[in-house]
Design a protein around this motif. Sequence first.
Motif, short mmCIF file in Angstrom:
data_model
loop_
_atom_site.label_atom_id
_atom_site.label_comp_id
_atom_site.label_asym_id
_atom_site.label_seq_id
_atom_site.Cartn_x
_atom_site.Cartn_y
_atom_site.Cartn_z
N MET B 359 12.33 -8.46 7.64
CA MET B 359 13.51 -8.76 6.81
C MET B 359 14.74 -9.06 7.67
O MET B 359 15.60 -9.86 7.29
CB MET B 359 13.81 -7.62 5.84
CG MET B 359 12.81 -7.50 4.69
SD MET B 359 12.50 -9.05 3.81
CE MET B 359 14.06 -9.26 2.99
N GLU B 360 14.84 -8.40 8.80
CA GLU B 360 15.94 -8.74 9.73
C GLU B 360 15.43 -9.85 10.64
O GLU B 360 14.51 -9.65 11.43
CB GLU B 360 16.30 -7.51 10.59
CG GLU B 360 17.42 -7.80 11.58
CD GLU B 360 17.57 -6.70 12.64
OE1 GLU B 360 16.64 -5.90 12.83
OE2 GLU B 360 18.63 -6.66 13.28
N PRO B 361 16.02 -11.05 10.52
CA PRO B 361 15.54 -12.15 11.36
C PRO B 361 15.75 -11.81 12.85
O PRO B 361 16.56 -10.94 13.20
CB PRO B 361 16.42 -13.33 10.95
CG PRO B 361 17.01 -12.95 9.63
CD PRO B 361 17.12 -11.46 9.63
N GLY B 408 14.97 -4.02 11.78
CA GLY B 408 14.66 -4.35 10.39
C GLY B 408 13.25 -4.91 10.30
O GLY B 408 13.03 -6.06 9.92
N GLY B 409 12.29 -4.09 10.67
CA GLY B 409 10.88 -4.48 10.65
C GLY B 409 10.42 -5.04 11.99
O GLY B 409 11.22 -5.58 12.77
#
Lengths: 152, 726
Positions: B359-361, B408-409
Motif C-alpha cells: 500500500m505504501e509505494p 507500509g507492506g
Amino acid sequence: MAQYEIKINGKAHQVDVAPDTPILWVLRDHVKLLGTKFGCGIGQCGACTIHVDGVATRSCSLPISSVGESSIITIEGLSENNDHPVQKAWVEHDVPQCGYCQAGQIMNAAAFLDQNPHPSDSEIDKAMNGNICRCGTYVRVKKAIKTAAEQG
Amino acid sequence: MTFIKTKYNRRSFLKASTAAGGGMLLGFNWLVSCSPTAEQLLQMPEEWFDVNAFLKIGNNGVVTIMSPNPEIGQNVKTSMPMIVAEELDVEWKNVIVEQANYDIKKYERQLAGGSDSIRKGWQSLRMAGATARRMLLEAAAKEWSVPVSELTTEAGVIKHSSGKSAGYGEMASAAVQITVPEEVQLKDPKDFKIIGTPTKNVDGQKISKGEPLFGLDYQSEGMLTAMIVHPPAFGMRLKSVNDSAARAMSGIKDIITIDCLPDGTEKLWSDVNAFPELVAVVGDSTWEVMKAKKALEIEWEVVSEGESTTDYKDALSKLLEGSADEPARKDGNPEEAFKNAAKVIEQTYSAPFLAHNTMEPMNFFADVTKEKAELAGPIQTPEYLSKTVASVLGLPEDKVSIAMTRMGGGFGRRLYGNFGVEAALISQKINAPVKLIYSREDDMTQGTYRPAYEVKYRAALDEENNLIGFQIRGAGVNGSPVFANRFPAGAIDNYMVENFNLESNISTGAWRAPSSNFIAYAEQSFLDEIAEAIGKDPLDFRLELFEKAISNPVGEKNDYDAKRYAGVLKLIKEKAQWGTKKAGVSRGVSAYFCHNSYVAQVVDVVMKDGEPVIQKVWCAVDCGIVINPEGALNQIEGGIIDGIGHAMYSGLTFNKGKSDQNNFNKYRLIRHQEAQMEIESFFVDNGMDPTGLGEPSLPPVAAAVSNAFYAATGKRVTSQPFVENM
C-alpha cells in the motif's frame, strides 16, 4: 500558483499552490500533516480518506480549488487524545498489520458511523469496500467497526 | 533450564557506549525516533544505561528494547522485544520499544524475509535478555556481598532470600560495569510469562492517530522531492530526453538521468532491477513533480523483444511437453510405473504474474555528500542496499547509514532496494537531500513480480487403485516453482520431478512465500483429484501418504517432518469435524509446509445465487512456540485473505512488455466485501523452537478453496485467477 485559506482540523491554514493541487498533497507537503496516506492517486484505495464537512472523501482526487470554506478533518483531528470510538476499537482489536491503510480505514469508518450509527453487517461491508487493506485485516476492521458502533 | 555460551553473537552484548560509568543521557533525537506514548514520557528516566545492543535500562527501571529487524507488518517490532523482555524478566508495561537502525556491527541479521526474523533471532534475543539479567544479578550480589545463587528476579526486581530487594533501575549503573558473562541461563519455556501472552502491536496507538511512521512520511530540513520515469515496457531503455518544457514548470529544481547499475557494478542477488537507467525529476513538492513528469518528451529504444501474455504462456506449455536433461529428483522407476499403470491421471495448473502492490509505494530518503550517504526508508534488506549504494556511489560501506522506517507492506518487494539506490544517486547528483517517491503506476509497472507458472502433474494407478507413480513437470518465468524434495516426495516409491526455466526480460523476484504461493495450490488440488479417482476421503488419503513417509520414507533428502505434517491435518480434522455433513456446505482440505512451519486448512463453501461463496476457513498451525498469539492470529488471518484474494482475483498481464494493469482500477485486489469469511485458527502446542509465521498460512488456502469449489460445483479450477477461469 494561488493563495488559499483552508480550514483543517478547526484551524485556518494559508497555502500558495496551483489550483489543481489535490488536498492530499496540500496536507502532506505544505501543512505537514502526514497521517493521510498516498496509495493510488485515483481514488481507488481509500488510503487518503479525510472528512470534508463530515463526508468521507478521497483527498488524492480533490483539488484545493474546489474546497472553499469547507471544513476538513484529518486523522490527526479526529479526536484530541486518540479516543474516538473508532480509534479505541482499532487499538482494542489490534487491527493493523503494516498499518499504512489504517488511517484511511478509520476515517472512512468514522464518517460512516456518523451517518449510520447502528449498521448491519452488509452495510458495513458495502461502506468499507472502497478501502483496500493489502495485509488483509478486513475481518478485524469489521469487528472493530461493530465494537465502535456498540460503544459510540 | 538451558545454559548457553554467550560467544554466539557476543559482539551484541558488549557495551555499545564507552561513556564514563557506562551510563549515557539520550537526547531529543532518540525520543523522536522511538516516539514513546504520553504515558511512557511521564515515566521517562533521568538516565539510561546501555547494557548491550538490544537494551538499555533507565535509573527508574523503565527498559528500552531495540527491535533489530525491519518491520513490514509481520509485527516483529512487538514480538522480537517480547523475547528479550521475557529473559530479562521485566514487566511488558515497563518496556519501550525502539526500532534499531541498520548496524551490522551490533546485529546479526537485519532482514525481513523468509519468515526468518523470529526463527533466526530466537537465540540471540533470548541471550540478550538473559545476559543483561545475569549482569544485574552479579551487580546486586557484589553490592550485597551475597552469592548470585541466592538471588532471584521477578518483574524487574532483584530479590535476596534475606528479604532485601532492588529494582533493575537501581542496579543498572553497577550492572554495566560487570564483565559480560561467559555463559548464561535461559528460562524453561514453562516459566514464560510474556511469550505466549496476547500482546498488542507496540505501534497500534500511533497508527490509529496517524503518526508519521513510514518512509513516505520521512522529513528532513531542506529536503526536495524526486520522482522517476522508467521505460514504458520491459525490453526498452532510455534513448533521449527533451526536458525543456518540464524544466520551466513551477517548483522544478532539476531533471537528470541516472544509471543505477553502471558497467562494472558487482550485482548482488537483490539487484534485479530491469530499468537501471532512469529520468529523475526533482522539485519542491510532489504534485509539481508529478505534473512535470507528464511534460517530459522521452524517446525510448528497444533492446530486447517485449513479451505478451500469450508468448510466455505458450512457451511455458511448450517446455512442459519436453523432458528435462536431468530430473531434479528421481526415486524408483517412474517410467516403468507409468508404463504399467492401469490408469493415469493428469492435470495442468497455471497462474499469472502478480505485482506486490504494497500500500505504501516504493520510496526512500537520501542525503549524499562527498563524505557520506545518509539514507532512511522502508527496506527489507538494509545490508544489501548498503553494499550496493556504497559501490554505486563510490563510498566506503561504513560511510553509508540506513535508518529503517516502518514499512507500509513488504511481501518481498522491498527485498530489492533499487529505489534506495535511485534516491542515493539522485541526491549525489543534485547535491541535496531528497525523498524519492514512486507513483502507484511507477510501482506497479516496474516490479519484481511473482513469476507466471505452469506445472503438469501425472499420477499412475494400478488395478487396485494404488498410487504407484508420480511425476511433476514445473515451469516458470525465471525459474520452476517445484521444490523437488518437499512432500509428496518421500511418500511415493516411483517419483520424478523435472524443472524448466523460461528466461524473460520481465523482472521477477520473491513474493510472499515464493514458489510455495503457487505450487501448494497445484499440488494440493491434484492430490484431491487422485483421492477422488481412487475413491478415498481426501484428508485420509493425505494421512496415508504421511504414514508411508513416516514408516518407510522413500529417499533421504525429504525436506519436511512427516509427523508434524500429519499432526496439523489430524488437528484440523478434529477441530473442523471433517467428515460430518453440514447441509448446504461443501468442504475442501489442504496442507502445506514452508518456512519450517506446517499448516492445514479446511474451507467451507456455500452456494449463493448459483456461485460458490467462502463461508469459513479453519486453520491449524504448527509453528512451535507462539511468541505473541494476538499478532500470530493476525498474521494467519492476513495470509489466508491474501492467499484467497490473489488466487481468486489478481493477475498481471502483458502486451509487448507493457503490463496491462498499472493501478487499482485495473488490477483487482480482494476488497472488504469479498473477505468476510469467518477464520478460526488453532496452534499445535509442542514447545518446540519457533518457526516462520509471516508466510505459511498463505500457500495452502488456494487449494482448500479450489477443492471446496469442486465439491460444491463439480468443476475444477486449474488456472488463477479463479474468477476468470471458473
